[in-house]
Design a protein around this motif. Structure first.
Motif, PDB file in Angstrom:
ATOM      1  N   GLY A 178      -8.143   4.557  -5.317  1.00 39.62           N
ATOM      2  CA  GLY A 178      -8.309   3.516  -4.299  1.00 39.62           C
ATOM      3  C   GLY A 178      -9.768   3.145  -4.147  1.00 39.62           C
ATOM      4  N   LEU A 179     -10.372   2.739  -5.257  1.00 39.17           N
ATOM      5  CA  LEU A 179     -11.830   2.535  -5.257  1.00 39.17           C
ATOM      6  C   LEU A 179     -12.271   1.373  -4.374  1.00 39.17           C
ATOM      7  N   ASP A 180     -11.341   0.531  -3.961  1.00 42.14           N
ATOM      8  CA  ASP A 180     -11.677  -0.557  -3.035  1.00 42.14           C
ATOM      9  C   ASP A 180     -11.802  -0.060  -1.594  1.00 42.14           C
ATOM     10  N   THR A 181     -11.354   1.177  -1.338  1.00 42.46           N
ATOM     11  CA  THR A 181     -11.459   1.757   0.006  1.00 42.46           C
ATOM     12  C   THR A 181     -12.617   2.751   0.017  1.00 42.46           C
ATOM     13  N   PRO A 182     -13.586   2.576   0.929  1.00 40.08           N
ATOM     14  CA  PRO A 182     -14.722   3.508   0.989  1.00 40.08           C
ATOM     15  C   PRO A 182     -14.248   4.960   1.186  1.00 40.08           C
TER      16      PRO A 182
ATOM     17  N   ARG B 217       4.037   6.203  -5.007  1.00 41.28           N
ATOM     18  CA  ARG B 217       4.284   6.316  -6.450  1.00 41.28           C
ATOM     19  C   ARG B 217       3.074   6.898  -7.171  1.00 41.28           C
ATOM     20  N   GLY B 218       1.882   6.428  -6.813  1.00 40.47           N
ATOM     21  CA  GLY B 218       0.668   6.914  -7.468  1.00 40.47           C
ATOM     22  C   GLY B 218       0.465   8.398  -7.259  1.00 40.47           C
ATOM     23  N   THR B 219       0.813   8.886  -6.069  1.00 39.89           N
ATOM     24  CA  THR B 219       0.662  10.312  -5.777  1.00 39.89           C
ATOM     25  C   THR B 219       1.751  11.128  -6.472  1.00 39.89           C
TER      26      THR B 219
ATOM     27  N   LEU C 164       0.840  -1.201   0.000  1.00 35.61           N
ATOM     28  CA  LEU C 164       0.000   0.000   0.000  1.00 35.61           C
ATOM     29  C   LEU C 164       0.878   1.255   0.000  1.00 35.61           C
ATOM     30  N   PHE C 165       1.917   1.261   0.821  1.00 35.65           N
ATOM     31  CA  PHE C 165       2.831   2.411   0.870  1.00 35.65           C
ATOM     32  C   PHE C 165       3.380   2.736  -0.520  1.00 35.65           C
TER      33      PHE C 165
ATOM     34  N   LEU D 140      -2.930  15.782  -1.512  1.00 32.41           N
ATOM     35  CA  LEU D 140      -2.454  14.983  -2.648  1.00 32.41           C
ATOM     36  C   LEU D 140      -2.726  13.504  -2.400  1.00 32.41           C
ATOM     37  N   LEU D 141      -2.379  13.040  -1.217  1.00 27.89           N
ATOM     38  CA  LEU D 141      -2.573  11.630  -0.859  1.00 27.89           C
ATOM     39  C   LEU D 141      -4.058  11.267  -0.864  1.00 27.89           C
ATOM     40  N   GLY D 142      -4.882  12.090  -0.218  1.00 30.90           N
ATOM     41  CA  GLY D 142      -6.319  11.829  -0.149  1.00 30.90           C
ATOM     42  C   GLY D 142      -6.970  11.852  -1.529  1.00 30.90           C
ATOM     43  N   THR D 143      -6.549  12.795  -2.371  1.00 28.68           N
ATOM     44  CA  THR D 143      -7.089  12.894  -3.724  1.00 28.68           C
ATOM     45  C   THR D 143      -6.709  11.660  -4.530  1.00 28.68           C
ATOM     46  N   HIS D 144      -5.463  11.235  -4.399  1.00 29.96           N
ATOM     47  CA  HIS D 144      -5.027  10.020  -5.098  1.00 29.96           C
ATOM     48  C   HIS D 144      -5.892   8.827  -4.680  1.00 29.96           C
ATOM     49  N   GLU D 145      -6.103   8.689  -3.385  1.00 32.86           N
ATOM     50  CA  GLU D 145      -6.897   7.546  -2.898  1.00 32.86           C
ATOM     51  C   GLU D 145      -8.353   7.640  -3.342  1.00 32.86           C
TER      52      GLU D 145
END
Length: 145
Positions: free
Chosen positions: A96-100, A54-56, A48-49, A87-92
């Motif tokens: 991160g569609l598997d996370t509500p 990397r995604g962000t 996840l890290f 940035l992190l929250g926007t990326h998720e």
């Protein structure tokens, strides 16, 4: 250690990496390597890290473009901690569609409380709430019905 704790640690370490990148401009591999040396990293969800960091960092411009309409000052005037959390929250929220979405916002608020300024968590909450309404409209509507 529970999965939740390992995921929270992964987010904390990703935040540290994003913050470090904002301040130093170091490359992603250098930051990944540096953060992996920090005490307690072995108890984080490494997969996840890596995905969050990397995604962000590989999409900073497009992520900022997503949250910019919801902030009332230029991005460069945000504190580095608030900017990193957004940035992190926007990326998720986007990937991160598997996370509500509620979990993502809640984790971002906790990061802001732990690392940000006094009212930073309220600011982060407000921005990510509005962004979630845009990016996760279907999920939010399903939750209401």
């Amino acid at each position: 250690m529970s999965g939740k704790a390992a995921r929270r640690r992964a987010r904390e370490f990703a935040l540290q990496g994003i913050y470090q990148w904002l301040l130093s401009g170091n490359s992603v591999p250098v930051i990944e390597d540096h953060v992996a040396q920090v005490t307690g990293f072995d108890r984080a969800d490494r997969e996840l890290f890596v995905s969050l960091l990397r995604g962000t960092l590989n999409n900073v411009e497009s992520l900022q473009a997503e949250f910019e309409p919801f902030i009332h000052r230029p991005v460069h005037e945000l504190s580095p901690v608030e900017r990193a959390i957004l940035l992190l929250g926007t990326h998720e929220l986007k990937h991160g569609l598997d996370t509500p979405y509620r979990v993502i916002i809640n984790e971002a608020i906790e990061l802001a409380k732990g690392y940000g300024g006094t009212e930073g968590h309220r600011f982060v909450n407000g921005v990510l709430d509005k962004l979630a309404a845009k990016l996760r409209a279907t999920e939010i509507a399903a939750g209401r019905s």
